[in-house]
Design a protein around this motif. Sequence first.
Motif, PDB file in Angstrom:
ATOM      1  N   ALA A  80      85.210  55.178  42.736  1.00  0.00           N
ATOM      2  CA  ALA A  80      84.196  54.113  42.746  1.00  0.00           C
ATOM      3  C   ALA A  80      82.815  54.706  42.494  1.00  0.00           C
ATOM      4  O   ALA A  80      81.990  54.111  41.783  1.00  0.00           O
ATOM      5  N   ARG A  81      82.552  55.867  43.061  1.00  0.00           N
ATOM      6  CA  ARG A  81      81.270  56.553  42.820  1.00  0.00           C
ATOM      7  C   ARG A  81      81.100  56.825  41.336  1.00  0.00           C
ATOM      8  O   ARG A  81      80.010  56.614  40.785  1.00  0.00           O
ATOM      9  N   LEU A  84      80.055  53.609  39.642  1.00  0.00           N
ATOM     10  CA  LEU A  84      78.683  53.226  39.981  1.00  0.00           C
ATOM     11  C   LEU A  84      77.658  54.175  39.357  1.00  0.00           C
ATOM     12  O   LEU A  84      76.611  53.736  38.866  1.00  0.00           O
ATOM     13  N   THR A  91      75.002  57.033  43.990  1.00  0.00           N
ATOM     14  CA  THR A  91      76.027  56.772  44.997  1.00  0.00           C
ATOM     15  C   THR A  91      76.480  58.059  45.674  1.00  0.00           C
ATOM     16  O   THR A  91      76.906  58.996  45.005  1.00  0.00           O
ATOM     17  N   GLU A 166      87.659  49.836  41.633  1.00  0.00           N
ATOM     18  CA  GLU A 166      86.942  48.708  41.033  1.00  0.00           C
ATOM     19  C   GLU A 166      86.457  47.733  42.103  1.00  0.00           C
ATOM     20  O   GLU A 166      85.336  47.229  42.041  1.00  0.00           O
ATOM     21  N   ALA A 169      83.611  49.378  44.039  1.00  0.00           N
ATOM     22  CA  ALA A 169      82.379  49.343  43.239  1.00  0.00           C
ATOM     23  C   ALA A 169      81.783  47.933  43.232  1.00  0.00           C
ATOM     24  O   ALA A 169      80.565  47.771  43.352  1.00  0.00           O
ATOM     25  N   ARG A 173      78.085  46.830  44.598  1.00  0.00           N
ATOM     26  CA  ARG A 173      77.091  46.093  43.809  1.00  0.00           C
ATOM     27  C   ARG A 173      76.591  44.878  44.580  1.00  0.00           C
ATOM     28  O   ARG A 173      75.382  44.606  44.625  1.00  0.00           O
TER      29      ARG A 173
END
Length: 180
Positions: A80-81, A84, A91, A166, A169, A173
């Motif tokens: 996820a980092r 992002l 992140t 996903e 992330a 957001r």
Amino acid sequence: MTIQERTTAADGTAPCDGTGTGHRAVGAAQAPGANGPWPVDIGEDAPAARGGHVLAEAEGGAPDVVLVATGADVHIALAARDILQREGTATRVVSMPCAEKFQAQSEEYRDAVLPPGVRARISVEAGVELGWYAMLGGAGQSVGLAQFGVRAPYRELHQQSGLTAERVAAAARTRLHRAT
């Protein structure tokens, strides 16, 4: 041992090296991965001994988002980092093998790992989400598995239940937007 059979020490520590889960041993752990097990130091001087530590720092300055994960779930936070960071969101990933040990650290250390000014915090946990909220604060969110007793390979379980990079992330957001 498969990744879904995460073992922890008696004190709740679930060490990782960003690739998987650890087998508890004296002063070290073996983390399984695609190319075999790697030793993971969980001795007194290792970062994991403090309960939580920065595993991957935000690129481009201070973090906008902090992702917190344990053991076998760290790879999801790291993925996820990557998503992002590609989007321009600084992140940080924190490995939190033992929240109790982390809470016992000095306020200065805890604030260095989880900066109070970063309100967009997401926990990534295949287990119970409940214990994370005190650490996440009002703008944080826990992304985890909300069901128990389902049997399937871990990748299939994660996909079916949305424990994916996903989704993490997307949660980051949303929380970043709400925190600003």
